[in-house]
Design an enzyme around this catalytic site. Structure first.
Site, PDB file in Angstrom:
ATOM      1  N   CYS A 108       0.911  -1.107   0.251  1.00 26.45           N
ATOM      2  CA  CYS A 108       0.029  -0.067  -0.114  1.00 26.45           C
ATOM      3  C   CYS A 108       0.923   1.235   0.070  1.00 26.45           C
ATOM      4  CB  CYS A 108      -0.791  -0.190   1.210  1.00 26.45           C
ATOM      5  SG  CYS A 108      -1.992   1.517   1.288  1.00 26.45           S
ATOM      6  N   GLU A 138      -3.007   1.239  -6.306  1.00 28.01           N
ATOM      7  CA  GLU A 138      -2.138   0.126  -6.479  1.00 28.01           C
ATOM      8  C   GLU A 138      -1.855  -0.044  -7.973  1.00 28.01           C
ATOM      9  OE1 GLU A 138       0.368  -1.760  -5.707  1.00 28.01           O
ATOM     10  OE2 GLU A 138      -0.771  -2.201  -3.878  1.00 28.01           O
TER      11      GLU A 138
END
Length: 259
Positions: A2, A111
């Protein structure tokens, strides 16, 4: 992993979701990057008698955990994520896992999917039902050589759920609202007692939105970085072959011409 998050909800929505009471005003943040401040929620002091709010507190922390024992942060990599499978044993995260677990309220995260040809397609992942989601975080206070202190944080990750695996094999740990109290309770809940919370989100929990490469630059902070786009093609662009130089020959004898 992340590496970018966003918080586009209002302070009132964040306060109601996390149960911290009032929060100071802040603008929507569409592209929060490592080393920037992030909002974290921890267990707080007891509320006054008669309060119906849980004992929680909110603070800003630098995204990038610095263990308390660190003498020089430059000697360590930037610890924005902690693997949930090993955080209990790792020296960098062990104390925070035991004493300073936190929640990181976000509207979603970004992402990048690796594609052939050294390309990457960014995705904006947000709760399919809308609203906020709480990521599992760790908090550590580091004392600078001059004596001042700085709060730092990392986000725990786990293996990706089946529907996200095609983008990346890791995802942040999501703590559901009914588990906030247990996750934040570092007095009676040891790390081994909350291992079951460090699991992938249910498949289909996150909506996956392909977005443009605008998000790649931390200076791009406008809402349009979350606009849906057509994803890049999976196949690498075909290389165009350069034409070979042809030999010039005499039309009379087939020999190379000199003049």
């Amino acid at each position: 992993m992340c590496g970018r998050i966003a918080v586009i909800a209002s302070p009132e929505e964040v306060a109601a979701f996390t149960g911290v009471g009032d929060l100071e005003s802040f603008p929507p943040r569409y592209n929060i990057a490592p080393t920037q401040p992030i909002l974290v929620v921890t267990a707080g002091p007891p509320r006054p008698p008669g309060s119906n709010l849980p004992d929680r507190a909110a603070l800003l922390a630098r995204w990038g955990l610095i263990p308390a024992w660190t003498k020089n942060p430059a000697d360590l990599p930037l610890l924005i994520n902690a693997r949930s499978e090993t955080a209990i044993e790792k020296a960098s995260f062990r104390n925070a896992m035991r004493h300073r677990r936190a929640l990181v309220p976000v509207s979603g995260f970004y992402e990048w999917k690796k594609l052939p040809g050294n390309r990457r397609q960014p995705y904006w992942l947000r709760p399919r039902k809308g609203g906020l989601v709480a990521l599992a975080g760790l908090l550590e206070t580091w004392a600078e050589p001059g004596g001042s202190e700085i709060d730092t944080a990392a986000i725990l990750t786990t293996g990706a759920s089946a529907d996200i695996m095609h983008i990346h094999d890791r995802m942040p740990v999501v703590i559901q609202p009914e588990d906030f109290g247990r996750w934040l309770d570092c007095r009676t809940q040891e790390p081994r007692d909350v291992v079951d919370l460090m699991r992938p989100a249910q498949p289909d929990f996150f909506e996956q939105i392909p977005v443009s490469e605008l998000v790649n630059k931390v200076t791009n902070v406008a809402p349009e970085i979350q606009d849906r786009v057509e994803p890049l093609p999976e196949a690498a662009p075909a290389k165009v072959a350069k034409p070979k130089a042809e030999k010039r020959q005499s039309s009379e004898d087939g020999q190379m011409k000199l003049f």
